[in-house]
Scaffold this active site. Structure first.
Site, mmCIF file in Angstrom:
data_model
loop_
_atom_site.group_PDB
_atom_site.id
_atom_site.type_symbol
_atom_site.label_atom_id
_atom_site.label_comp_id
_atom_site.label_asym_id
_atom_site.label_seq_id
_atom_site.Cartn_x
_atom_site.Cartn_y
_atom_site.Cartn_z
ATOM 1 N N ALA A 1 0.893 -1.190 -0.057
ATOM 2 C CA ALA A 1 0.078 0.136 -0.066
ATOM 3 C C ALA A 1 0.802 1.228 -0.035
ATOM 4 O O ALA A 1 1.575 1.106 0.756
ATOM 5 C CB ALA A 1 -0.846 0.166 1.235
ATOM 6 N N CYS B 1 -4.214 -8.181 5.978
ATOM 7 C CA CYS B 1 -4.057 -6.797 6.589
ATOM 8 C C CYS B 1 -4.589 -6.746 7.726
ATOM 9 O O CYS B 1 -5.580 -6.835 8.364
ATOM 10 C CB CYS B 1 -4.693 -5.770 5.567
ATOM 11 S SG CYS B 1 -4.518 -4.315 5.810
ATOM 12 N N ASP C 1 10.113 -11.260 6.802
ATOM 13 C CA ASP C 1 11.536 -10.908 6.838
ATOM 14 C C ASP C 1 12.632 -11.281 6.077
ATOM 15 O O ASP C 1 13.477 -11.893 6.148
ATOM 16 C CB ASP C 1 11.823 -11.977 8.433
ATOM 17 C CG ASP C 1 11.148 -11.441 9.388
ATOM 18 O OD1 ASP C 1 10.997 -10.214 9.679
ATOM 19 O OD2 ASP C 1 11.276 -11.878 10.693
ATOM 20 N N ARG D 1 9.325 -5.611 3.146
ATOM 21 C CA ARG D 1 9.997 -4.432 3.253
ATOM 22 C C ARG D 1 11.417 -4.582 2.659
ATOM 23 O O ARG D 1 12.015 -3.498 2.482
ATOM 24 C CB ARG D 1 10.102 -4.513 4.854
ATOM 25 C CG ARG D 1 8.747 -3.986 5.653
ATOM 26 C CD ARG D 1 9.211 -4.019 7.076
ATOM 27 N NE ARG D 1 9.389 -5.562 7.454
ATOM 28 C CZ ARG D 1 9.989 -6.032 8.296
ATOM 29 N NH1 ARG D 1 10.468 -5.339 9.221
ATOM 30 N NH2 ARG D 1 9.855 -7.240 8.615
#
Ligand code: FMN
Length: 380
Positions: free
Chosen positions: A39, A121, A228, A251
């Site tokens: 997002a 989410c 991770d 990430r």
């Protein structure tokens, strides 16, 4: 007994597997390392950069079925794609089988090659209205929802889930078996619960158990591990520990699209400063192409620039200026001026231990607030 050398070799072997093509229904994916729907991040410019550096599949950020069905402007804008994006996934969440089914039909007609249902989410606004990880709580309902989505498209269909809603309610095996029964072609498991922050490490055994339960129902279901994966080696460990068919990077891709080059077996995950400059400038060009040369475009680049500002000597000094950068021209100037201060073949992370890199990198300091996939949910 497997010794550490054998284990290392095995991890290298499975890492190499991730760079091989994957047949996903009619889609031939160039490799098994995907960019997650993110997002506010996985827009056209960032997807293009990740695709060009090797991502095997990319997704539009999570959309709300409710917003989609009322043709919310911002949601419709999020459906845009670049002509170079030949294979593109889209993700939707919704509170019930009817709305999921109607939105999947719409996305099918919008010619996305594959559709994912978000059941992970954690954002309060999303969960509060019965979307995202709220769907994990009731396995029978979850199965109905996936079956409704299945009935709405013949395109490859996937579901992305977490291990459970809370640590006391881990129901990943029941849910993944239900997802497989309902006819999903692919399953992504993020190995945390809804209440876990990023401070909690993903549970690889939890992911493995979920995959095993799905495969017991449908041995052909494609399994994707998530959570991770901050550097390429983490993907090998994920594959080794869970037996997944592929991985989804989240990430780990922020300010770091080169992770896909490494996972594709096409180069180092650490760019030289010359490569860094070229990629960041290209990303800015794609921003301009997509959003125009506007202040909004500059504002939208800021978070990416902050993520890119990591891993080279003194680069943290750029963060303050990137934080308020007023125009794309100014951003380009700062990037090139900085690159000139270093030898062009200097590689990111050279002379810096990985832990030092991580502690200075803003994406490692993210908390759950950013893991939200809100899209236009609140606006419908
Ligand atoms: C900025 C941001 C936006 C995200 N948006 C989405 C989203 O739209 N859909 C989704 O399924 N997951 C979303 N996630 C969750 C990630 O895909 C992923 O499941 C989670 O971050 C765990 O992976 P990681 O530990 O490797 O980051 C988002 C995460 C972040 C950090």
């Amino acid at each position: 007994m497997v010794d550490s050398r054998q284990l290392r070799e095995y991890v290298l072997f499975v890492s190499a597997m991730l760079s091989t093509p994957l047949q996903y229904g009619p889609l031939t994916l160039r490799n098994r390392a995907f960019l997650a729907p993110l997002a506010g991040v996985s827009d056209v410019p960032f997807r293009r950069i990740c695709q060009e550096l090797g991502a095997g599949l990319t997704f539009v950020e999570m959309l709300s079925a409710i917003a989609l069905l009322v043709q919310n402007d911002r949601t419709i804008q999020m459906l845009s794609r670049h002509p170079s994006e030949k294979i593109l996934g889209v993700q939707v969440t919704g509170p019930d089988a009817d709305r999921i089914q109607r939105s999947v039909r719409l996305l099918d007609q919008s010619h996305f090659e594959t559709i994912d249902i978000n059941m992970g989410c954690p954002a309060r606004k999303v969960v509060g209205s019965g979307n995202g990880s709220a769907l994990l709580k009731d396995t029978a309902r979850l199965e109905d929802i996936v079956a409704a989505a299945r009935a709405a498209t013949t395109r490859p269909l996937s579901v992305k889930i977490r291990l459970g809603f809370t640590a006391d309610a881990i129901n990943v095996e029941a849910n993944t078996a239900a997802i497989a029964r309902a006819g999903a072609d692919m399953l992504t498991i993020h190995g945390r619960t809804r209440e876990d922050t990023y401070a909690i490490r993903v549970s690889l055994p939890g992911i493995a158990a979920g995959f095993a339960a799905a495969r017991a129902v449908n041995p052909k279901i494609i399994t994707i591990g998530n959570g991770d994966l901050m550097e390429a080696a983490d993907a090998g460990k994920m594959a080794q520990a869970t037996g997944c068919d592929g991985v989804m990077v989240s990430r780990g891709a922020l300010g770091n699209p080169w992770i896909f080059r490494a996972l594709a077996g096409e180069g180092s995950e650490d760019p030289t400063i010359a490569e860094w400059e070229e990629t960041v400038l290209r990303h800015l060009d794609y921003h301009e192409e997509h959003y125009g040369d506007t202040e909004i475009a500059a504002r939208l680049t800021r978070k990416h620039l902050l993520w890119y500002a990591s891993g080279f000597p003194h680069i943290h000094r750029l963060r303050e200026v990137f934080n308020t950068v007023p125009s794309l021209a100014e951003a380009r100037r700062i990037v090139s001026e900085f690159a000139k201060t270093l030898p062009s073949d200097l590689r990111r992370g050279e002379d810096l231990p990985r832990e030092a890199l991580a502690s200075a990198d803003p994406k490692y300091q993210m908390d759950r607030q950013l893991d939200r996939g809100v899209g236009a949910l609140g606006e419908a």
